[in-house]
Design a protein around this motif. Sequence first.
Motif, PDB file in Angstrom:
ATOM      1  N   GLY A  83      32.485  -8.645  -8.878  1.00 34.92           N
ATOM      2  CA  GLY A  83      31.560  -9.738  -8.609  1.00 34.92           C
ATOM      3  C   GLY A  83      31.644 -10.200  -7.170  1.00 34.92           C
ATOM      4  O   GLY A  83      30.632 -10.484  -6.530  1.00 34.92           O
ATOM      5  N   GLY A  84      32.865 -10.283  -6.656  1.00 35.99           N
ATOM      6  CA  GLY A  84      33.049 -10.690  -5.266  1.00 35.99           C
ATOM      7  C   GLY A  84      32.454  -9.695  -4.291  1.00 35.99           C
ATOM      8  O   GLY A  84      31.881 -10.080  -3.264  1.00 35.99           O
ATOM      9  N   ALA A  85      32.581  -8.399  -4.604  1.00 34.27           N
ATOM     10  CA  ALA A  85      31.990  -7.379  -3.741  1.00 34.27           C
ATOM     11  C   ALA A  85      30.477  -7.500  -3.714  1.00 34.27           C
ATOM     12  O   ALA A  85      29.842  -7.381  -2.657  1.00 34.27           O
ATOM     13  CB  ALA A  85      32.395  -5.980  -4.223  1.00 34.27           C
ATOM     14  N   LEU A  86      29.877  -7.763  -4.877  1.00 34.80           N
ATOM     15  CA  LEU A  86      28.434  -7.953  -4.927  1.00 34.80           C
ATOM     16  C   LEU A  86      28.012  -9.184  -4.141  1.00 34.80           C
ATOM     17  O   LEU A  86      27.066  -9.145  -3.348  1.00 34.80           O
ATOM     18  CB  LEU A  86      27.976  -8.072  -6.380  1.00 34.80           C
ATOM     19  N   LEU A  87      28.722 -10.285  -4.358  1.00 31.61           N
ATOM     20  CA  LEU A  87      28.383 -11.530  -3.664  1.00 31.61           C
ATOM     21  C   LEU A  87      28.454 -11.349  -2.149  1.00 31.61           C
ATOM     22  O   LEU A  87      27.544 -11.757  -1.414  1.00 31.61           O
ATOM     23  CB  LEU A  87      29.327 -12.645  -4.112  1.00 31.61           C
ATOM     24  N   SER A  88      29.521 -10.746  -1.691  1.00 36.95           N
ATOM     25  CA  SER A  88      29.661 -10.506  -0.256  1.00 36.95           C
ATOM     26  C   SER A  88      28.525  -9.647   0.277  1.00 36.95           C
ATOM     27  O   SER A  88      27.936  -9.923   1.328  1.00 36.95           O
ATOM     28  CB  SER A  88      31.009  -9.832   0.022  1.00 36.95           C
ATOM     29  N   GLY A  89      28.168  -8.592  -0.480  1.00 34.01           N
ATOM     30  CA  GLY A  89      27.077  -7.714  -0.058  1.00 34.01           C
ATOM     31  C   GLY A  89      25.742  -8.418  -0.038  1.00 34.01           C
ATOM     32  O   GLY A  89      24.934  -8.218   0.877  1.00 34.01           O
ATOM     33  N   TRP A  90      25.484  -9.266  -1.032  1.00 34.47           N
ATOM     34  CA  TRP A  90      24.219 -10.003  -1.060  1.00 34.47           C
ATOM     35  C   TRP A  90      24.074 -10.889   0.167  1.00 34.47           C
ATOM     36  O   TRP A  90      23.019 -10.916   0.803  1.00 34.47           O
ATOM     37  CB  TRP A  90      24.133 -10.862  -2.321  1.00 34.47           C
ATOM     38  N   LEU A  91      25.131 -11.599   0.482  1.00 37.60           N
ATOM     39  CA  LEU A  91      25.063 -12.527   1.615  1.00 37.60           C
ATOM     40  C   LEU A  91      24.880 -11.766   2.927  1.00 37.60           C
ATOM     41  O   LEU A  91      24.128 -12.195   3.803  1.00 37.60           O
ATOM     42  CB  LEU A  91      26.313 -13.391   1.653  1.00 37.60           C
ATOM     43  N   LYS A  92      25.549 -10.624   3.046  1.00 32.93           N
ATOM     44  CA  LYS A  92      25.404  -9.822   4.259  1.00 32.93           C
ATOM     45  C   LYS A  92      23.994  -9.250   4.388  1.00 32.93           C
ATOM     46  O   LYS A  92      23.501  -9.046   5.501  1.00 32.93           O
ATOM     47  CB  LYS A  92      26.416  -8.675   4.260  1.00 32.93           C
ATOM     48  N   ARG A  93      23.342  -8.999   3.237  1.00 34.47           N
ATOM     49  CA  ARG A  93      22.006  -8.406   3.255  1.00 34.47           C
ATOM     50  C   ARG A  93      20.895  -9.449   3.290  1.00 34.47           C
ATOM     51  O   ARG A  93      19.722  -9.114   3.189  1.00 34.47           O
ATOM     52  CB  ARG A  93      21.833  -7.511   2.025  1.00 34.47           C
ATOM     53  N   GLY A  94      21.249 -10.712   3.389  1.00 34.62           N
ATOM     54  CA  GLY A  94      20.231 -11.721   3.615  1.00 34.62           C
ATOM     55  C   GLY A  94      19.825 -12.560   2.429  1.00 34.62           C
ATOM     56  O   GLY A  94      18.897 -13.373   2.534  1.00 34.62           O
ATOM     57  N   VAL A  95      20.479 -12.407   1.278  1.00 37.58           N
ATOM     58  CA  VAL A  95      20.183 -13.310   0.164  1.00 37.58           C
ATOM     59  C   VAL A  95      20.674 -14.703   0.559  1.00 37.58           C
ATOM     60  O   VAL A  95      21.852 -14.873   0.895  1.00 37.58           O
ATOM     61  CB  VAL A  95      20.876 -12.847  -1.139  1.00 37.58           C
ATOM     62  N   PRO A  96      19.825 -15.711   0.542  1.00 38.23           N
ATOM     63  CA  PRO A  96      20.263 -17.042   0.970  1.00 38.23           C
ATOM     64  C   PRO A  96      21.300 -17.620   0.012  1.00 38.23           C
ATOM     65  O   PRO A  96      21.124 -17.605  -1.210  1.00 38.23           O
ATOM     66  CB  PRO A  96      18.972 -17.870   0.961  1.00 38.23           C
ATOM     67  N   GLY A  97      22.388 -18.137   0.589  1.00 38.43           N
ATOM     68  CA  GLY A  97      23.442 -18.706  -0.226  1.00 38.43           C
ATOM     69  C   GLY A  97      22.965 -19.832  -1.116  1.00 38.43           C
ATOM     70  O   GLY A  97      23.458 -20.013  -2.235  1.00 38.43           O
ATOM     71  N   ALA A  98      21.990 -20.588  -0.633  1.00 35.66           N
ATOM     72  CA  ALA A  98      21.483 -21.723  -1.406  1.00 35.66           C
ATOM     73  C   ALA A  98      20.816 -21.297  -2.698  1.00 35.66           C
ATOM     74  O   ALA A  98      20.622 -22.129  -3.592  1.00 35.66           O
ATOM     75  CB  ALA A  98      20.499 -22.532  -0.552  1.00 35.66           C
ATOM     76  N   SER A  99      20.460 -20.018  -2.817  1.00 36.51           N
ATOM     77  CA  SER A  99      19.799 -19.532  -4.036  1.00 36.51           C
ATOM     78  C   SER A  99      20.784 -18.936  -5.032  1.00 36.51           C
ATOM     79  O   SER A  99      20.380 -18.423  -6.082  1.00 36.51           O
ATOM     80  CB  SER A  99      18.742 -18.486  -3.684  1.00 36.51           C
ATOM     81  N   ILE A 100      22.080 -19.004  -4.725  1.00 42.38           N
ATOM     82  CA  ILE A 100      23.101 -18.371  -5.556  1.00 42.38           C
ATOM     83  C   ILE A 100      23.985 -19.423  -6.211  1.00 42.38           C
ATOM     84  O   ILE A 100      24.473 -20.345  -5.549  1.00 42.38           O
ATOM     85  CB  ILE A 100      23.973 -17.411  -4.728  1.00 42.38           C
ATOM     86  N   ILE A 101      24.187 -19.278  -7.506  1.00 40.82           N
ATOM     87  CA  ILE A 101      25.146 -20.096  -8.246  1.00 40.82           C
ATOM     88  C   ILE A 101      26.231 -19.160  -8.763  1.00 40.82           C
ATOM     89  O   ILE A 101      25.936 -18.163  -9.429  1.00 40.82           O
ATOM     90  CB  ILE A 101      24.492 -20.834  -9.430  1.00 40.82           C
TER      91      ILE A 101
END
Length: 273
Positions: free
Chosen positions: A18-36
């Motif tokens: 899960g942490g690897a996915l989260l890190s990858g999402w943020l690096k690829r531009g998924v806005p943190g404010a849209s993630i819970i």
Amino acid sequence: MMSLASCPLVLIGAGNMGGALLSGWLKRGVPGASIIVIDPRPSDTMMGLMSEAGATHLTEAPKNDTTAGILFLAVKPQLMDAVLPPLKPLIGPQTVVVSIAAGKTLAGIEAYLGKTAAIRAMPNTPAMVGRGVTGAYANETVSEPQRSLVETLLKVSGPVEWVATEADIDAVTALSGSGPAYVFYLVECMAEAGRKCGLPADLAMRLARETVAGAGELLHQSPDEASRLRKNVTSPGGTTAAALSVLMDDNGMQPLFDKAIAAAKKRAEELAV
């Protein structure tokens, strides 16, 4: 990259995968404010990452009327029965559920969350360094836009391969899901064989590690098939040919891997609930 403001991306579990996915999402531009992120005990590293990105961290499912756009289940299979029931209020008509928990079938998930668009995905541990591969299956309720979006999210850790039936996920689990362990054991065996040939144990391990890592990178970068790369290394009558005559014998690696992967697939089938 996307707009998930009204229906957020909800990640259940921020451990290794899960942490690897989260890190990858943020690096690829998924806005943190849209993630819970829902995890009762995330690591300090994950806490820092979420705080810096502006992602919301919760220790349990929200009590308000939050509806997930995508619900990612990244917890261990043995925890799913306890984790799933409180998540049902997060499911709406547009929600797609993505599970990366081995052994938990879509029917098992729907028993808690109801009939919904759902995807089973099987990544492997190299996802933690962005070099994984994921096998995935989508049920008939998943729309093409949902499938495309989920594929984009999974690709942060490596390529995604879709399979035709949910049963194929058991074979994916046996081959690529468990596969890194086979490669690590290959390194152990090579190093031990080198030691028995007279090399110091630490030197043999370094040589084995770097050989397998380098061969993997060559395989990754080269357009050639694995068989062609093998033949490129093998001079007739040479040292590599001598070793391959043993490894490719009728009692060599292929029948051993046939049995090993069949055993892993059988166990995956037994664990499916």
